[in-house]
Design a protein around this motif. Structure first.
Motif, short mmCIF file in Angstrom:
data_model
loop_
_atom_site.label_atom_id
_atom_site.label_comp_id
_atom_site.label_asym_id
_atom_site.label_seq_id
_atom_site.Cartn_x
_atom_site.Cartn_y
_atom_site.Cartn_z
N PHE A 1 -5.69 -6.52 3.79
CA PHE A 1 -5.34 -5.45 2.96
C PHE A 1 -3.73 -5.10 3.96
O PHE A 1 -4.11 -4.50 4.35
N ALA A 2 -2.72 -4.37 2.85
CA ALA A 2 -1.72 -3.37 2.93
C ALA A 2 -2.31 -1.90 3.32
O ALA A 2 -3.21 -1.90 2.23
N LEU A 3 -1.68 -1.37 3.94
CA LEU A 3 -1.58 0.14 3.90
C LEU A 3 0.20 0.94 3.43
O LEU A 3 0.68 0.15 3.58
N GLU B 1 -7.02 0.46 -5.51
CA GLU B 1 -7.98 -0.19 -6.00
C GLU B 1 -9.29 -0.98 -5.54
O GLU B 1 -10.00 -0.64 -5.14
N HIS B 2 -8.89 -0.44 -4.06
CA HIS B 2 -9.38 -1.54 -3.48
C HIS B 2 -10.35 -0.26 -2.43
O HIS B 2 -12.12 -0.40 -2.45
N LYS B 3 -9.83 1.34 -2.76
CA LYS B 3 -11.37 2.22 -2.67
C LYS B 3 -12.02 2.13 -3.74
O LYS B 3 -13.28 2.42 -3.43
N LEU B 4 -11.97 1.92 -4.86
CA LEU B 4 -12.77 1.89 -5.72
C LEU B 4 -13.74 0.81 -5.92
O LEU B 4 -14.67 0.98 -5.94
N LYS C 1 -9.59 0.44 8.29
CA LYS C 1 -8.01 0.68 8.53
C LYS C 1 -7.82 1.95 7.87
O LYS C 1 -6.05 2.14 7.54
N ASP C 2 -8.72 2.16 7.28
CA ASP C 2 -8.28 4.18 6.82
C ASP C 2 -9.81 5.14 6.73
O ASP C 2 -10.23 5.13 6.44
#
Length: 487
Positions: free
Chosen positions: A281-283, A288-291, A323-324
């Motif tokens: 996954f790009a930053l 959508e990815h967090k959901l 990632k985050d």
């Protein structure tokens, strides 16, 4: 007569019917009879029924009599190879029974099909010839007929038992694996081949094909799921147009598993694929990815058979936090929401995952969730199950977590001090007792004044509790005396 046969072949349709291959619409109620392959088999295992191919309004029936030794591709002229390749594909349409009762039945025909599949795999792998588009389509049809079949009922469906642990069930191995493995190998080699043109291949490997692959992850044979995992991962990597669709389809499988069935053999393999996807996954990360993290991955901690896929799930979760790091608070609160109450083995898994998440967390996110988290940890410290208490105490072996605790000791020590004292005074397990002493000593060395204040508060609380107990005993004695005099 042909219409009757086709209708009879469609009476019982599996989850993914080979006849709608290439349609791109899995839920369509109508099925075209052009370019269709009909396989008459109604059970989970493959049958010896006739395979009928209808192409461009011409009908060809493939029976065991049609399975004959064909010359090797390398032994014929280049101009004849495309036609011979197609004839070899037609041999592979035929589905055999593999079971204990007929091991000596149609041995010759089975071996011919096996050798034919081996040659086809070698042809694709060695790039011995450029496969025409028509033959590529025919090959994907043949692969669909072989792979997308009715799966047998699961072990719990056979016995009627819903309480059997998955690891206690007898492992099911697909009897037709000698042929299936080669079909999977053929598909894999076709996808990874540098000679495969993506513009052509994506016409045949469409959304309908991907959905059927995903349906087949319910196979109980781990060898089949391993091939499916590799193939789907390759499709995700090479067919960029399919990526959002694949993620959405996997989401739907997870939702059905979490909220409806709690039964699916391939959750671990699907999570392995996602672990690699998340890593790419790009930053900054898309919403959508967090959901997906909040709605699918975190709720996957709820089902009972979590032990079967927890390692892969934990890896995906930690990938998100690495990632985050701001997602650490979201993850911890999600884990607390699904924290097990009576399942000690599951609780040990959760504590291990908490340690991995905290290792990737920063101070600000830790402070948001530390009160709720350490209230749970305090209960774990006093667990009568020694593995739970021991795993909770192991958190203090992690230097990063000890650093976070030390920065916030004014809040954390008052929450867990009573649990530490109870362990030292009354826990039955000597290992837990020893670890608790070490943690208590660590806090004393961190801040002696704070430790002394907590000790005083604990002593005062214990004294109040003792006094309340005495008063309660006195009231009961007075009531007993009054009741005796009244009698």
């Amino acid at each position: 007569m042909l219409t009757k046969i086709i209708k009879r072949g469609h009476k019982k349709v599996p989850k993914s019917d080979p006849s709608d291959f290439g349609s791109g619409n899995r839920s369509s109620g109508s099925v075209s009879t052009s370019n269709v392959v009909v396989v008459n088999h109604a059970s989970r295992s493959t049958g010896t029924g006739t395979v009928m191919m209808t192409n461009n309004n011409s009908t060809q029936v493939v029976t065991s009599a049609a399975i004959e030794n064909l010359p090797m591709l390398k032994d014929v002229a280049m101009s004849d190879r495309q036609d011979l390749f197609k004839r070899k594909l037609q041999v592979c349409y035929y589905l055999f029974e593999f079971n204990d009762n007929n091991t000596t039945k149609m041995v010759r025909e089975k071996e011919i099909k096996r050798q034919t599949l081996v040659e086809l795999v070698d042809c694709i792998q060695s790039s011995a010839m450029k496969i025409s588009e028509i033959n590529q389509e025919e090959m994907l049809k043949m692969i669909s007929v072989n792979l997308f079949r009715c799966l047998p009922p699961g072990s719990h469906e056979n016995t009627g038992s819903e309480n059997v642990e998955p690891d206690e069930e007898e492992q099911y191995l697909e009897p037709s694996w000698p042929h299936l493995q080669l079909v999977y190998e053929l598909l894999l080699r076709y996808i990874v081949s540098s000679d495969t043109a993506m513009k052509v291949a994506k016409r045949f490997i469409d959304h309908s094909f991907v959905l059927k692959l995903l349906d087949t992850f319910e196979s109980e044979d781990p060898r089949e799921r391993e091939y499916l995992k590799t193939i789907l991962h390759r499709i995700y990597g090479k067919f960029m147009v399919h990526r959002p669709f694949i993620r959405k389809a996997i989401n739907n499988i997870f939702y059905r598993f979490i909220y409806e069935t709690e039964r699916h053999c391939g959750i671990g393999e699907l999570l392995e694929i996602l672990g690699s996807i998340i890593n790419g996954f790009a930053l900054p990360m898309k919403e959508e990815h967090k959901l997906f993290l909040v709605r699918a991955l975190i709720p996957l901690h709820k089902p009972k058979p979590i032990a079967m896929y927890h390692q892969q799930l934990s890896y995906c979760i930690v990938q998100f936090v690495e990632k985050d790091y701001k997602l650490a608070d979201t993850v911890i609160r999600g884990l607390l929401k699904y924290w097990p109450v009576t399942n000690c083995q599951k609780e040990v898994l959760f504590l291990g995952e908490v340690e991995e998440v905290l290792e990737a967390a920063q101070a600000a996110e830790f402070q948001r969730c530390m009160v709720a988290l350490f209230r749970h940890i305090a209960r774990c410290l006093n667990s009568p199950h020694f593995q739970v208490a021991e795993r909770a105490l192991f958190l203090w072996n992690n230097e990063h977590i000890v650093g976070l605790i030390a920065q916030n000791r004014n809040v954390i020590l008052p929450i867990i001090f009573e649990a530490l004292e109870k362990n030292i005074r009354s826990h039955w397990n000597q290992a837990v007792h020893g670890l608790t002493v070490n943690v208590r000593k660590m806090f004393l060395e961190m801040d002696a004044d704070l430790f002394e204040d907590c000790q005083k508060q604990y002593a005062e609380k214990a004294a109040r509790a003792t006094e309340l107990e005495k008063q309660r005993e006195l009231r009961w004695q007075r009531l007993a005396v009054a009741a005796g005099q009244g009698g």
